[in-house]
Scaffold this motif. Structure first.
Motif, PDB file in Angstrom:
ATOM      1  N   THR A 250      11.787  87.331  89.650  1.00 49.98           N
ATOM      2  CA  THR A 250      10.517  86.796  88.520  1.00 49.98           C
ATOM      3  C   THR A 250       9.991  85.666  89.151  1.00 49.98           C
ATOM      4  N   ALA A 251      10.630  85.169  90.608  1.00 50.02           N
ATOM      5  CA  ALA A 251       9.646  83.790  91.086  1.00 50.02           C
ATOM      6  C   ALA A 251       8.208  84.072  91.839  1.00 50.02           C
ATOM      7  N   THR A 252       8.634  83.004  92.443  1.00 51.47           N
ATOM      8  CA  THR A 252       7.387  83.261  94.386  1.00 51.47           C
ATOM      9  C   THR A 252       8.065  81.719  95.083  1.00 51.47           C
ATOM     10  N   MET A 253       7.123  82.427  96.035  1.00 56.64           N
ATOM     11  CA  MET A 253       8.378  81.142  97.065  1.00 56.64           C
ATOM     12  C   MET A 253       7.428  80.288  97.936  1.00 56.64           C
ATOM     13  N   GLN A 254       7.412  79.106  97.979  1.00 59.56           N
ATOM     14  CA  GLN A 254       6.856  78.039  98.401  1.00 59.56           C
ATOM     15  C   GLN A 254       7.588  77.548  99.404  1.00 59.56           C
ATOM     16  N   LEU A 267      13.108  76.476 101.448  1.00 57.47           N
ATOM     17  CA  LEU A 267      12.078  77.547 100.376  1.00 57.47           C
ATOM     18  C   LEU A 267      12.123  76.750  99.551  1.00 57.47           C
ATOM     19  N   ILE A 268      11.360  77.243  97.918  1.00 57.78           N
ATOM     20  CA  ILE A 268      11.359  76.660  96.998  1.00 57.78           C
ATOM     21  C   ILE A 268      11.060  77.769  96.413  1.00 57.78           C
ATOM     22  N   PHE A 269      11.831  78.311  95.681  1.00 62.54           N
ATOM     23  CA  PHE A 269      11.979  79.320  94.506  1.00 62.54           C
ATOM     24  C   PHE A 269      11.286  79.123  92.593  1.00 62.54           C
ATOM     25  N   ARG A 270      10.229  79.320  92.436  1.00 63.50           N
ATOM     26  CA  ARG A 270      10.325  78.735  91.264  1.00 63.50           C
ATOM     27  C   ARG A 270       9.008  79.558  90.287  1.00 63.50           C
ATOM     28  N   GLU A 271       9.797  79.554  89.128  1.00 56.96           N
ATOM     29  CA  GLU A 271       9.409  80.885  87.760  1.00 56.96           C
ATOM     30  C   GLU A 271       8.189  81.318  87.999  1.00 56.96           C
ATOM     31  N   SER A 272       7.102  81.875  87.993  1.00 53.78           N
ATOM     32  CA  SER A 272       5.776  82.277  87.451  1.00 53.78           C
ATOM     33  C   SER A 272       5.599  81.998  86.026  1.00 53.78           C
ATOM     34  N   ASP A 273       6.035  81.430  85.318  1.00 53.87           N
ATOM     35  CA  ASP A 273       5.317  80.409  83.396  1.00 53.87           C
ATOM     36  C   ASP A 273       6.833  79.517  83.857  1.00 53.87           C
ATOM     37  N   ASN A 274       7.306  79.893  82.640  1.00 52.78           N
ATOM     38  CA  ASN A 274       7.991  78.988  82.100  1.00 52.78           C
ATOM     39  C   ASN A 274       8.046  77.571  83.145  1.00 52.78           C
ATOM     40  N   ASP A 275       6.817  76.149  83.115  1.00 50.70           N
ATOM     41  CA  ASP A 275       6.347  75.880  82.909  1.00 50.70           C
ATOM     42  C   ASP A 275       6.634  75.148  84.893  1.00 50.70           C
ATOM     43  N   ARG A 276       6.689  76.469  85.681  1.00 53.34           N
ATOM     44  CA  ARG A 276       6.508  76.986  87.205  1.00 53.34           C
ATOM     45  C   ARG A 276       8.638  75.930  87.663  1.00 53.34           C
ATOM     46  N   LYS A 277       9.471  76.997  86.561  1.00 49.55           N
ATOM     47  CA  LYS A 277      10.876  76.118  86.700  1.00 49.55           C
ATOM     48  C   LYS A 277      11.393  76.137  87.953  1.00 49.55           C
ATOM     49  N   VAL A 278      11.771  75.127  88.993  1.00 48.56           N
ATOM     50  CA  VAL A 278      12.840  75.589  90.422  1.00 48.56           C
ATOM     51  C   VAL A 278      13.938  76.219  89.650  1.00 48.56           C
ATOM     52  N   VAL A 279      13.415  78.031  90.841  1.00 44.59           N
ATOM     53  CA  VAL A 279      14.984  79.105  90.020  1.00 44.59           C
ATOM     54  C   VAL A 279      15.952  78.392  91.628  1.00 44.59           C
ATOM     55  N   LEU A 280      15.023  77.910  92.581  1.00 45.12           N
ATOM     56  CA  LEU A 280      16.782  78.311  93.981  1.00 45.12           C
ATOM     57  C   LEU A 280      15.712  77.189  95.065  1.00 45.12           C
ATOM     58  N   GLN A 281      16.262  76.294  95.464  1.00 49.92           N
ATOM     59  CA  GLN A 281      16.059  75.457  97.031  1.00 49.92           C
ATOM     60  C   GLN A 281      16.626  75.939  97.972  1.00 49.92           C
ATOM     61  N   LEU A 282      16.450  76.507  98.915  1.00 48.44           N
ATOM     62  CA  LEU A 282      16.772  76.872  99.832  1.00 48.44           C
ATOM     63  C   LEU A 282      16.637  75.994 101.489  1.00 48.44           C
ATOM     64  N   GLU A 283      18.008  75.303 102.133  1.00 50.25           N
ATOM     65  CA  GLU A 283      17.623  75.134 103.256  1.00 50.25           C
ATOM     66  C   GLU A 283      18.899  75.044 103.971  1.00 50.25           C
ATOM     67  N   LYS A 284      18.782  74.967 105.338  1.00 48.32           N
ATOM     68  CA  LYS A 284      20.038  75.138 106.598  1.00 48.32           C
ATOM     69  C   LYS A 284      21.005  75.440 105.707  1.00 48.32           C
TER      70      LYS A 284
END
Length: 415
Positions: A250-254, A267-284
């Motif tokens: 249910t997240a959008t990717m930045q 890559l930062i995955f945020r909830e579409s609502d819920n104050d756009r809470k960060v779900v996952l941060q991905l780096e190398k």
């Protein structure tokens, strides 16, 4: 410890795989805990034959850790907990100055005093020799006749100049069955971002190629074929693309790019609502997911659907059902026993696999009461970044007789 062997009882076997790299970074804290948990497992299962396959022996800097390695081996061979194991074979790849050959693998084999009749194969002479006494071999393993050792060619993983991945194979014979034990370390995921690009990942393909190479080598025409167990750090990972799509459905990717090269940095995955809470941060080398409990609830087994790297080998390799949590990457903080590091997506890297004929040794005869356990060691304490994994089972008298090839071996090289 182990009771007197009888035909009815069979031979108790304990196979353990452990990536021990962390133990040599913090020997004072981690090693004592690791050994305590290991001894408890041995005492609980009381094997007659114990095989321990270690990877990353010596940690990241072998030269600096040599003394720690020596004391670790000395402790295993002389401890009270192991005193009834009257014979031992230890094979340590300590040739760290040879980039061409060094694998950092260590294979330890212990035989209980009540197991009277065990032989080990000499690959040069092509015959079995009776195992007596305790021996440690750490010089050039390439020329040691009681094993086969190979490092994977550099072109298998060109990204990783200092790769220490390879395998060591030994062969053993009980009174009526013989089997190969293969210690293996396959290639890791160098970048979480690259692993996400396609399904299956490029790294999965590299591991598949290397494992296929090992299986071809141990089943080629140079020696009689026997049942085999391959156990080590396979570095198997969950299918990154699919697991992230599931965890972040249910997240959008930045996408964050580096200013100078415009390469993807984060890559930062945020909830579409819920104050756009960060779900996952991905780096190398960052995998920071909001809820680690998903990897621990029901031992993470809901994620096994994304554990797919063995599927291509389904006709050649078998595994008992996994009921323990992902074995890597645990926190190396000695106070944290169940926390994962935020570096990689947790995965079942450490496994014990077997051929069809080896599975028959483990599971047959079906009508006998079997005490088969496939689990991890030290579930509640820090064992380093990998939890060791073990398989405990009994080989009943006559179990190997179903394999005609096995019988042929004994006709060629009488015990």
């Amino acid at each position: 410890m182990a009771g007197k062997l009888t035909t009815a009882q069979g031979t108790g076997i304990l196979l353990v795989t452990a990536n021990v790299g962390s133990l040599f970074e913090d020997p004072e804290n981690l090693q004592k805990t690791w050994l305590r948990e290991f001894y408890q497992t041995v005492q609980s299962h009381k094997p007659h034959f114990l095989a321990v396959h270690c990877q990353e022996v010596g940690g990241k800097n072998y030269e600096a850790s040599m003394s720690h390695v020596d004391s670790f081996v000395k402790e295993l061979l002389s401890s009270d907990a192991m005193k009834e194991y009257s014979r031992a074979r230890v094979y340590l790849d300590e040739n760290y100055k040879s980039q061409e050959h060094f694998t950092a693998l260590g294979s330890f084999y212990f035989i209980h005093e009540s197991l009277k009749n065990i032989h080990q194969f000499d690959f040069k002479a092509k015959k079995f020799r009776k195992v007596v006494g305790k021996e440690t071999c750490s010089e050039t393993l390439e020329s040691t006749p009681s094993l086969e050792k190979e490092k994977f060619p550099q072109d298998y993983f060109p990204e990783c100049k200092w790769s220490r991945k390879g395998f060591i194979r030994t062969r053993w014979a009980l009174p009526d069955c013989a089997f190969d034990l293969v210690n293996i370390h396959l290639f890791h995921d160098a970048s979480n971002l690259v692993a996400l690009e396609k399904s299956p990942s490029v790294y999965s393909g590299t591991r598949q190629k290397a494992l296929g190479y090992v299986l071809d080598r141990i089943t080629d025409q140079r020696y009689e074929r026997v049942p085999y167990f391959v156990f080590g750090d396979f570095n198997f990972r969950l299918d990154s693309k699919q697991v992230i799509e599931s965890l972040c459905s249910t997240a959008t990717m930045q996408t964050v790019r580096t200013a100078d090269t415009n390469e993807v940095d984060k890559l930062i995955f945020r909830e579409s609502d819920n104050d756009r809470k960060v779900v996952l941060q991905l780096e190398k080398k960052l995998f920071n997911y909001v809820n680690q409990d998903v990897f621990r609830e029901n031992n993470g087994t809901s994620l096994l659907e994304f554990d797919k790297e063995l599927l291509v080998f389904k006709d050649r390799l078998h595994e008992l059902e996994i009921s323990f949590p992902p074995s890597y990457p645990y926190s190396e903080d000695s106070n944290q026993g169940k926390e994962y590091m935020n570096t990689r997506c947790p995965a079942w890297c450490d496994r014990i696999l077997m051929s069809s004929s080896a599975r028959d040794l483990v599971l047959k005869p079906e009508n006998e009461e079997k005490s088969i356990v496939y689990d991890n060691i030290g579930p509640n304490v820090c064992m380093g970044d990998h939890k060791p994994v073990f398989l405990s089972f009994r080989i009943t008298a006559g179990a190997g007789k179903c394999c005609q090839r096995g019988e042929k071996i004994f006709r060629e090289a009488p015990l």
